[in-house]
Design an enzyme around this catalytic site. Structure first.
Site, PDB file in Angstrom:
ATOM      1  CE1 TYR A 170       2.011  -0.364  -0.097  1.00 57.03           C
ATOM      2  CE2 TYR A 170       2.705   0.394  -2.275  1.00 57.03           C
ATOM      3  CZ  TYR A 170       1.914  -0.434  -1.486  1.00 57.03           C
ATOM      4  OH  TYR A 170       1.035  -1.305  -2.074  1.00 57.03           O
ATOM      5  NE  ARG A 201      -3.106  -2.083  -7.988  1.00 53.89           N
ATOM      6  CZ  ARG A 201      -2.812  -1.730  -6.740  1.00 53.89           C
ATOM      7  NH1 ARG A 201      -3.697  -1.053  -6.030  1.00 53.89           N
ATOM      8  NH2 ARG A 201      -1.653  -2.040  -6.199  1.00 53.89           N
ATOM      9  CD  GLN A 259      -5.579   3.395   2.302  1.00 56.99           C
ATOM     10  OE1 GLN A 259      -5.792   2.738   3.310  1.00 56.99           O
ATOM     11  NE2 GLN A 259      -4.429   3.367   1.670  1.00 56.99           N
ATOM     12  CE  LYS A 302      -2.748   4.277   5.045  1.00 54.57           C
ATOM     13  NZ  LYS A 302      -2.120   3.099   5.641  1.00 54.57           N
ATOM     14  CB  THR A 324       2.300  -2.344   6.180  1.00 57.02           C
ATOM     15  OG1 THR A 324       1.279  -1.363   6.272  1.00 57.02           O
ATOM     16  CG2 THR A 324       1.852  -3.619   6.868  1.00 57.02           C
TER      17      THR A 324
END
Length: 408
Positions: A119, A133, A231, A244, A335
C-alpha cells in the site's frame, strides 16, 4: 545491431528481452519464450539446439528453475540471448524457433509461492482516506514509518486474459441497517507493479535493501481486482480478505531488472527518515508510464515513480521479522496513483467512491459492469530514447459463478 528485422519503435527490442511461457496452436506443451519484435523466441528449443549449459532450466514449462538459479545464471542467459540475436552465424539455426506473437497463447509464467500486496502510493492512501474517512486523519499514523502490506492468496493469481468472475459476499451499504449477501456491486481494479522473487532466503534471516537485486528477478504488471463493498464490510477491524482474494491478474512477460537500468530514479523524499533497515543507497524508484483502458478507452495514466516506498524497502520489511523468501514469491506495489485526476489507479478514486461518475463512450460509469474489459499496459525508458515494454495485463468481468479460475 541484429540480424532480425525489428521495428524501430518495438517495445520488445534487444534491450528488453523479458521472459514468459507460451504454447502454440492449442498444444499442451508449454515453453519458455522471449518476445523480440513481433516474434517470440522459443528459448526452450533454442537452448537445446545450441546445447547451452542452462538448457535444463527451461524444460519445465515455468520460469521457476531459472528464477532459482540466481543472478550469475540470469546474466549468462541474457548475454547468450543477445549474442544469438546479434551474431549472424546463429540466424539460420534460430529462425525456425521464432514464432509470431499473433500465433502464441501466453500462460502464467511462474508458479506463485506466496503473494504479498503493499500500500505504497501516498496519493492513493490520501485519496482512500478522504473517500472513506473524511473526518479522520488523512494518513494512518504508521503509514510513513513502514510499508503497509497484507498477505494474499497465491492460488488465485491468474494469467492475463483469464475471465474475472464477479465475486459474491456480504456487503452493507452505509444507509442499510443489516448486511446482505450477493454479487459485488462495487467491483474495481488496482493498477499495480509486481516483483518476482528468484533466489530464496533462509528462515529467520533478513534480506537487506542492498541485497534486493540478489533475490528479485524481474518486474511485471498486476491488476489486483477488488470488491469494494465486500472489503468495506469485512475490514472491521482486520484487513482485506474476500474482497481481494478472488482474483489477481499478472502480465505474461517478466521484465528482468537488468533491462531497467535507464528507468531507475530516486524515490520521493521520506520524512521522517526510515529506520535503518529501510534505508537505501541505490536508486530503485522506477520511471514507469502506466496506462489503464476500460473497453479500449484510456481512463488513467498513473506514474510509478511517485511511489513513496520502493521495492527494496518493501522486500526488507517483508523479511525483517525473519520470514523467508521462496522462489516464485510475488509482491506488488499496491495501487499506483499520481496527484492528478487522470492519474488515479482505481475506479474507487476515479469516481471518488461512486459519487463522481466518469463520462465514457456509451455512458457514465462508477464501478465495473459485467462484460467490461480492463487492460493495463506500461513502458519504461530504455537506452537512446527507446521504450521498454511490459506487454499488458487484461481481464474481462463475467457474471457466472462456479469454478472460474483455472490456474493456466
Amino acid at each position: 545491431m541484429t540480424w532480425l528485422d525489428l521495428p524501430d519503435d518495438t517495445p520488445f527490442g534487444l534491450d528488453n528481452l523479458p521472459y514468459g511461457v507460451f504454447s502454440v496452436g492449442g498444444a499442451p506443451e508449454r515453453r519458455v519464450g522471449v518476445p523480440v519484435g513481433e516474434h517470440v523466441l522459443d528459448l526452450t528449443a533454442a537452448a537445446a539446439e545450441t546445447a547451452s549449459a542452462f538448457a535444463p532450466l527451461l524444460t519445465s514449462g515455468v520460469l521457476n528453475p531459472l528464477l532459482a538459479a540466481g543472478p550469475d545464471t540470469w546474466r549468462e542467459v541474457r548475454e547468450t540471448i543477445r549474442t544469438w540475436l546479434t551474431e549472424p552465424r546463429y540466424a539460420d539455426s534460430l529462425r525456425p524457433h521464432l514464432v509470431p506473437l499473433t500465433e502464441v497463447a501466453t500462460h502464467l509464467a511462474f508458479e506463485v509461492a506466496d503473494y504479498v500486496d503493499f500500500y505504497s502510493s501516498e496519493q492513493h492512501a490520501l485519496n482512500a482516506g478522504r473517500i472513506f474517512r473524511p473526518d479522520a486523519a488523512e494518513l494512518p499514523p504508521n503509514w510513513k514509518h513502514l510499508p503497509i502490506g497484507y498477505h494474499g492468496r497465491a492460488g488465485t493469481v491468474v494469467a492475463s486474459g483469464t475471465p474475472v468472475v464477479r465475486p459474491h459476499g456480504q456487503r452493507k451499504p452505509r444507509n442499510a441497517d443489516d448486511p446482505s449477501f450477493g454479487p459485488s456491486q462495487r467491483l474495481d481494479i488496482e493498477a499495480e507493479v509486481g516483483f518476482v522473487v528468484g533466489v530464496p532466503s533462509t528462515p529467520g534471516t533478513r534480506v537487506s535493501t542492498e541485497d534486493f537485486a540478489d533475490h528479485v528477478f524481474g518486474v511485471c504488471l498486476v491488476n489486483d481486482w477488488s470488491a469494494r463493498d465486500i472489503q468495506a464490510w469485512e475490514s472491521q477491524p482486520l484487513g482485506p480478505f474476500l474482497g481481494k482474494s478472488f482474483a489477481t491478474s499478472v502480465s505474461p512477460w517478466i521484465v528482468p531488472l537488468a533491462a531497467l537500468e535507464h528507468a531507475r530514479v530516486d524515490g520521493p523524499p521520506q520524512d521522517p527518515e526510515p529506520f535503518e533497515y529501510l534505508r537505501t543507497s541505490e536508486k530503485w524508484g522506477l520511471d514507469l508510464a502506466i496506462e489503464i483502458r476500460l473497453n479500449g478507452h484510456l481512463v488513467s495514466s498513473p506514474p510509478f515513480a511517485t511511489q513513496y516506498w520502493t521495492a527494496p524497502q518493501q522486500l526488507a520489511h517483508l523479511t525483517v521479522n525473519g520470514a523467508s523468501l521462496r522462489t516464485g514469491d510475488l509482491f506488488a506495489s499496491g495501487t499506483v496513483t499520481g496527484p492528478d485526476r487522470d492519474q488515479r489507479g482505481s475506479f474507487l478514486e476515479l469516481s471518488w467512491g461512486g459519487r463522481e461518475p466518469l463520462d465514457l463512450p456509451g455512458g457514465q460509469r462508477t464501478f465495473l459492469e459485467d462484460g467490461d474489459e480492463v487492460v493495463i499496459t506500461a513502458t519504461a525508458p530504455g537506452p537512446d530514447g527507446t521504450r521498454i515494454g511490459f506487454g499488458d495485463v487484461r481481464g474481462t468481468v463475467v457474471p457466472e459463478f462456479g469454478n472460474p479460475h483455472p490456474r493456466d
